[in-house]
Scaffold this motif. Structure first.
Motif: not given
Length: 168
Positions: A8, A63-64, A66-67, A70, A72, A75, A127, A130
């Protein structure tokens, strides 16, 4: 051996600061004997594309995650292509992910050959993917369609000297 490492943008920034991708063990994707046997009609370039695509899928999962934690993270899927010594790579036997390999050593940035990343035009589809990934994993066909839509975007190729520009 050429290995494709899912990443990422935040993870790439950490790697630049550390001077390496790590710590080991790392999961990557490569042209393995199992992939070659399964995709018997493909040439080396086609097999490398399959490994790159598998790494891009893993980047979407990163990415999923990480989100969910929390972080940032923009995408954009990121895949780092690196030359890794054969002795540091072991191939698994997972029939679902024939290209998956395990690296027993961190990868110095000096061994990175290129970085592949989604174009800014892909961000809305990434996005959406995700957000849809958990439902897709649960069997939701509409969510799978959304995730597949993200995979329709080709990753752009960047030389290693362009990494600082990507991180701005």
């Amino acid at each position: 051996m050429r290995v494709y490492l899912p990443c990422t943008l935040p993870a790439l920034a950490k790697a630049v600061d550390a001077g390496e991708l790590g710590p080991a063990p790392l999961t990557g994707y490569a042209v393995t004997p199992a992939l070659t046997e399964w995709y018997a009609s493909g040439d080396t370039e086609e097999l490398e594309y399959v490994a790159l695509t598998e790494a891009a899928r893993a980047s979407l999962r990163m990415l999923t995650a990480d989100r969910a934690d929390g972080v940032a993270a923009a995408p954009r899927r990121v895949v780092v292509a690196a030359e890794v010594p054969d002795h540091a790579v072991s191939a698994g036997v997972d029939l679902e992910e024939r290209a998956r390999v395990r690296l027993s050593e961190p990868v110095p940035l000096a061994k990175v050959a290129s970085v592949h990343i989604d174009d800014l035009d892909a961000t809305s589809d990434i996005e959406a993917a995700i957000v849809a990934l958990p439902a897709a994993d649960g069997g939701d066909d509409d969510a799978r369609f959304t995730v597949d839509g993200a995979e329709a975007h080709e990753l752009m190729w960047y030389a290693t000297q362009e990494i600082p520009d990507l991180l701005r």
